[in-house]
Design a protein around this motif. Structure first.
Motif, PDB file in Angstrom:
ATOM      1  N   SER A  68       0.841  -1.195   0.000  1.00 47.77           N
ATOM      2  CA  SER A  68       0.000   0.000   0.000  1.00 47.77           C
ATOM      3  C   SER A  68       0.879   1.248   0.000  1.00 47.77           C
ATOM      4  CB  SER A  68      -0.925   0.014   1.228  1.00 47.77           C
ATOM      5  OG  SER A  68      -0.172   0.040   2.420  1.00 47.77           O
ATOM      6  N   SER A  79      -4.898   6.789  -0.172  1.00 47.83           N
ATOM      7  CA  SER A  79      -4.031   5.610  -0.186  1.00 47.83           C
ATOM      8  C   SER A  79      -4.387   4.725  -1.379  1.00 47.83           C
ATOM      9  CB  SER A  79      -4.178   4.812   1.106  1.00 47.83           C
ATOM     10  OG  SER A  79      -5.498   4.304   1.238  1.00 47.83           O
ATOM     11  N   ILE A  80      -3.384   4.007  -1.862  1.00 45.36           N
ATOM     12  CA  ILE A  80      -3.553   3.043  -2.944  1.00 45.36           C
ATOM     13  C   ILE A  80      -2.971   1.719  -2.481  1.00 45.36           C
ATOM     14  CG2 ILE A  80      -2.993   2.445  -5.321  1.00 45.36           C
ATOM     15  CD1 ILE A  80      -2.655   5.397  -5.907  1.00 45.36           C
ATOM     16  N   TYR A 122      -6.665  -3.862  -7.103  1.00 46.16           N
ATOM     17  CA  TYR A 122      -6.331  -2.584  -6.483  1.00 46.16           C
ATOM     18  C   TYR A 122      -7.463  -2.087  -5.591  1.00 46.16           C
ATOM     19  CZ  TYR A 122      -9.626   0.110  -9.301  1.00 46.16           C
ATOM     20  OH  TYR A 122     -10.786   0.622  -9.840  1.00 46.16           O
ATOM     21  N   VAL A 124      -8.445   1.926  -3.995  1.00 43.41           N
ATOM     22  CA  VAL A 124      -8.103   3.339  -3.882  1.00 43.41           C
ATOM     23  C   VAL A 124      -9.079   4.012  -2.936  1.00 43.41           C
ATOM     24  CG1 VAL A 124      -7.916   5.543  -5.100  1.00 43.41           C
ATOM     25  CG2 VAL A 124      -7.101   3.451  -6.184  1.00 43.41           C
ATOM     26  N   ASP A 125      -8.531   4.792  -2.001  1.00 35.74           N
ATOM     27  CA  ASP A 125      -9.335   5.601  -1.081  1.00 35.74           C
ATOM     28  C   ASP A 125      -8.771   7.010  -1.141  1.00 35.74           C
ATOM     29  OD1 ASP A 125     -10.787   6.776   0.916  1.00 35.74           O
ATOM     30  OD2 ASP A 125     -10.461   5.198   2.387  1.00 35.74           O
ATOM     31  N   MET A 126      -9.485   7.932  -1.825  1.00 38.41           N
ATOM     32  CA  MET A 126      -8.964   9.264  -2.079  1.00 38.41           C
ATOM     33  C   MET A 126      -9.968  10.313  -1.663  1.00 38.41           C
ATOM     34  SD  MET A 126      -7.546  10.780  -5.699  1.00 38.41           S
ATOM     35  CE  MET A 126      -9.156  10.671  -6.477  1.00 38.41           C
ATOM     36  N   LYS A 133     -13.912   6.017  -3.297  1.00 40.03           N
ATOM     37  CA  LYS A 133     -13.367   4.686  -3.020  1.00 40.03           C
ATOM     38  C   LYS A 133     -13.644   3.795  -4.223  1.00 40.03           C
ATOM     39  CE  LYS A 133     -13.344   2.832   0.989  1.00 40.03           C
ATOM     40  NZ  LYS A 133     -13.713   2.145   2.256  1.00 40.03           N
ATOM     41  N   ASP A 135     -12.328  -0.113  -6.131  1.00 39.46           N
ATOM     42  CA  ASP A 135     -11.537  -1.336  -6.057  1.00 39.46           C
ATOM     43  C   ASP A 135     -11.921  -2.237  -7.220  1.00 39.46           C
ATOM     44  OD1 ASP A 135     -13.547  -3.578  -5.068  1.00 39.46           O
ATOM     45  OD2 ASP A 135     -13.961  -1.790  -3.876  1.00 39.46           O
TER      46      ASP A 135
END
Length: 244
Positions: A68, A79-80, A122, A124-126, A133, A135
């Protein structure tokens, strides 16, 4: 990664100039070109099998079970995370050209990769005023990736110690293939977003070759000289021809 850079540099510079290398090469009845070809083939095996003695893991394919990354840039943060990441194609290269210029003390080369690609899952939470969010699965490929470059070097007058003056790398890509799931919940929008990514990456690589060359030279040249250390040209030849 530094060890990989050193090995690549050694392969390119190993067929250099001077009487100092003429004797060991003629003794083994090997031409300059055969030394480079053999070295590049040996490097392909290193990518496939790794080299624990030099701290090089298997890189063809390269796999990562889970990792991550956190990022923060201005208003954006998040986070990725990736799982079951697999990178393929680093060992599938063709040497299009490799030329020594003994008078100018430089090596010019061109290497082509049919496809350098990765698959992964993957998440992603940005956040930027609102939270996003996503995935899913992802496939991404740089196809017909071409690397042209030049390495300039110098040799000490009395010691034949090798120094790298600059490393210029000019990349270009024929096609970018992006298949990232769930960028949008709507299928047609998801395809369009992937097309935007493909165009952005293509333009970023193909329209910024001079910037990449300058950046690589600034970053890689001091690293290579640090890794070469006190090695002479004879030491480099010994490494390529099996001395180490």
């Amino acid at each position: 990664m530094k060890s990989i850079l050193l090995i690549g540099l050694i392969l390119a510079l190993g067929s250099c100039q001077g009487a100092e290398i003429a004797e060991p090469l003629s003794a083994q009845d090997r031409s300059f070109s055969s030394v480079i070809v053999d070295g590049l083939e040996a490097f392909r095996v290193v990518l496939q099998n790794g080299s624990p003695n030099h701290g090089i893991p298997v890189m063809a394919p390269m796999t990562v079970s889970q990792r991550s990354f956190d990022f923060s840039s201005g208003e954006f943060s998040g986070s990725i995370g990736v799982e079951d990441f697999t990178l393929e194609g680093l060992d599938q290269y063709e040497v299009v050209a490799m030329k020594m210029d003994l008078i100018r003390s430089r090596v010019t080369f061109e290497i082509n990769f049919k496809s350098v690609n990765f698959t992964t899952n993957y998440e992603v939470d940005m956040g930027s005023g609102y939270r996003i969010k996503r995935d899913g699965g992802a496939f991404f490929a740089l196809e017909d990736l071409n690397i042209q470059g030049r390495i300039s070097y110098s040799l000490g007058v009395f010691t034949s110690q090798l120094r790298v003056k600059d490393i210029l790398i000019y990349p270009s890509v024929g096609n970018v293939n992006s298949q990232i799931e769930n960028l949008s919940k709507y299928r047609i929008f998801n395809r369009k977003l992937n097309e935007v990514i493909e165009e952005f990456v293509t333009l970023t690589i193909n329209d910024n070759t001079d910037f990449v060359a300058s950046w690589v030279s600034e970053q890689a040249t001091p690293i290579c000289n640090d890794l070469i250390g006190d090695r002479t040209l004879s030491d480099i030849i010994a490494i390529i021809t099996g001395g180490n």
